[in-house]
Motif scaffolding. Structure first.
Motif, PDB file in Angstrom:
ATOM      1  N   THR A  92      35.571  30.748  43.699  1.00  0.00           N
ATOM      2  CA  THR A  92      36.866  31.440  43.750  1.00  0.00           C
ATOM      3  C   THR A  92      37.875  30.721  42.873  1.00  0.00           C
ATOM      4  N   LEU A  93      37.894  29.406  42.960  1.00  0.00           N
ATOM      5  CA  LEU A  93      38.801  28.626  42.116  1.00  0.00           C
ATOM      6  C   LEU A  93      38.453  28.805  40.645  1.00  0.00           C
ATOM      7  N   ILE A  94      37.167  28.769  40.318  1.00  0.00           N
ATOM      8  CA  ILE A  94      36.725  28.968  38.932  1.00  0.00           C
ATOM      9  C   ILE A  94      37.170  30.339  38.423  1.00  0.00           C
ATOM     10  N   MET A  95      37.072  31.359  39.274  1.00  0.00           N
ATOM     11  CA  MET A  95      37.480  32.701  38.878  1.00  0.00           C
ATOM     12  C   MET A  95      38.942  32.706  38.433  1.00  0.00           C
ATOM     13  N   PHE A  96      39.813  32.133  39.256  1.00  0.00           N
ATOM     14  CA  PHE A  96      41.239  32.141  38.913  1.00  0.00           C
ATOM     15  C   PHE A  96      41.548  31.226  37.730  1.00  0.00           C
ATOM     16  N   LYS A  97      40.862  30.107  37.600  1.00  0.00           N
ATOM     17  CA  LYS A  97      41.072  29.235  36.436  1.00  0.00           C
ATOM     18  C   LYS A  97      40.645  29.940  35.150  1.00  0.00           C
ATOM     19  N   HIS A  98      39.518  30.640  35.211  1.00  0.00           N
ATOM     20  CA  HIS A  98      39.029  31.383  34.042  1.00  0.00           C
ATOM     21  C   HIS A  98      40.041  32.458  33.643  1.00  0.00           C
ATOM     22  N   ILE A  99      40.526  33.187  34.610  1.00  0.00           N
ATOM     23  CA  ILE A  99      41.498  34.247  34.321  1.00  0.00           C
ATOM     24  C   ILE A  99      42.774  33.659  33.731  1.00  0.00           C
ATOM     25  N   TYR A 100      43.203  32.532  34.268  1.00  0.00           N
ATOM     26  CA  TYR A 100      44.410  31.891  33.742  1.00  0.00           C
ATOM     27  C   TYR A 100      44.182  31.395  32.314  1.00  0.00           C
ATOM     28  N   GLU A 101      43.023  30.813  32.066  1.00  0.00           N
ATOM     29  CA  GLU A 101      42.704  30.310  30.732  1.00  0.00           C
ATOM     30  C   GLU A 101      42.705  31.438  29.698  1.00  0.00           C
ATOM     31  N   TYR A 102      42.224  32.607  30.109  1.00  0.00           N
ATOM     32  CA  TYR A 102      42.150  33.754  29.200  1.00  0.00           C
ATOM     33  C   TYR A 102      43.146  34.840  29.601  1.00  0.00           C
ATOM     34  N   LYS A 103      44.296  34.438  30.078  1.00  0.00           N
ATOM     35  CA  LYS A 103      45.257  35.393  30.630  1.00  0.00           C
ATOM     36  C   LYS A 103      45.710  36.441  29.620  1.00  0.00           C
TER      37      LYS A 103
END
Length: 143
Positions: free
Chosen positions: A40-51
């Protein structure tokens, strides 16, 4: 143009799922009452990185395809998890319906985060989604 956007969606979602799967390679039991799932944390970090990509996809002509592919990817990922419910004898849970609910809830939180301009950190979003989905409510009062 639509074909290019669909290719971007596919590559982005594939990378997201790959990162989520890598985050839980080792079989482990997570107590969701006191920790956030690494995926879940990876999901949000990935989305933030590629926002920029995610905001563009959400606001594009292919936003429906994006939401469908995102939701299907989360459903597929969650089918690889074994969930233990509190007091399972009290209720009957259809696991397909549960994974569907989880995937739509996750996408709803992602959509909220994108539209609100990423006001929360990826860590806050992962923690909130975990709380929303895994903590059992005691009661609801109509006001």
């Amino acid at each position: 143009m639509e074909k290019v956007l669909n290719e971007i969606i596919d590559v982005t979602i594939e990378e997201l799922v790959r990162k989520m799967e890598e985050s839980i390679q080792e079989p482990e039991v997570y107590n969701v009452s006191d920790q956030t799932l690494p995926s879940t944390l990876i999901m949000f970090k990935h989305i933030y990185e590629y926002k920029k990509y995610y905001v563009s996809l959400l606001n594009s002509d292919v936003s429906n395809q994006f939401s469908e592919k995102f939701i299907e990817a989360v459903k597929h990922f969650n089918r690889n998890l074994e969930v233990t419910f509190i007091n399972p004898a009290d209720v009957e849970i259809d696991y397909d319906m549960y994974t569907n609910f989880y995937a739509y809830a996750a996408f709803g939180q992602v959509q909220y985060w994108l539209k609100s301009g990423f006001k929360q950190t990826p860590e806050d979003m992962a923690e909130q989604l975990t709380h929303f989905l895994f903590l059992k409510l005691e009661s609801i009062k109509v006001v």
